[in-house]
Scaffold this active site. Structure first.
Site: not given
Length: 156
Positions: A82, A89
């Site tokens: 990520v 987010h």
């Protein structure tokens, strides 16, 4: 004096499940390669390593839960990447994935190892997938081997 428990880095005979997020696959494929290499170099048989690909990091806990609860694995490794963007987010995904994986390690009875990269930049992710900072997939495999062997000691 009481017993001293310590896991050992011997993977022969261990059955390991690996869950990999496909998002940022140019990084996660390198993490997977590192994990598989680490397991095999420590004695695991290629046939004892199963891989489940999921769309992204957020889906990792679900597949890891299914693997862990199947009774077929001594450990489950979770791998994903990520990378921070310009919205919140990143924080939501990272927090939920970390909570999901850590809860599985506590509730399923087998080690579930967190090997999800959470980085600010692509460069940081690349560094952790086999360049300057080693391969975090390999490190996750080492942790899985050690914890699986430690868990077996408590069953004796």
């Amino acid at each position: 004096m009481g017993k001293n428990y310590e896991g050992h880095l011997v993977a022969s005979g261990l059955k390991v499940g690996i869950v990999v997020g496909r998002f940022n696959e140019f990084i996660t494929s390198k993490l997977l390669g590192g994990a598989q290499d680490g397991l095999i170099r420590h004695g695991a048989d290629e046939g004892d390593i199963d891989v489940a690909w999921v769309p992204g990091a957020f889906e990792i806990p679900f597949a890891a839960k299914k693997m862990a609860e199947s009774g077929r694995y001594d450990a489950v490794i979770t791998l994903g990447t990520v990378i921070r963007g310009s919205t919140p987010h990143f924080d939501y995904v990272c927090n939920e994935v970390a909570k999901g994986v850590s809860s599985l390690a506590l509730t399923t009875g087998i080690p579930v190892i967190f090997g999800v990269l959470t980085t600010d930049t692509i460069e940081q992710a690349v560094e952790r997938a086999g360049t300057k900072a080693g391969n975090k997939g390999w490190e996750a495999a080492s942790a899985a081997i050690e914890m699986a062997n430690l868990a077996k000691q408590f069953e004796e």
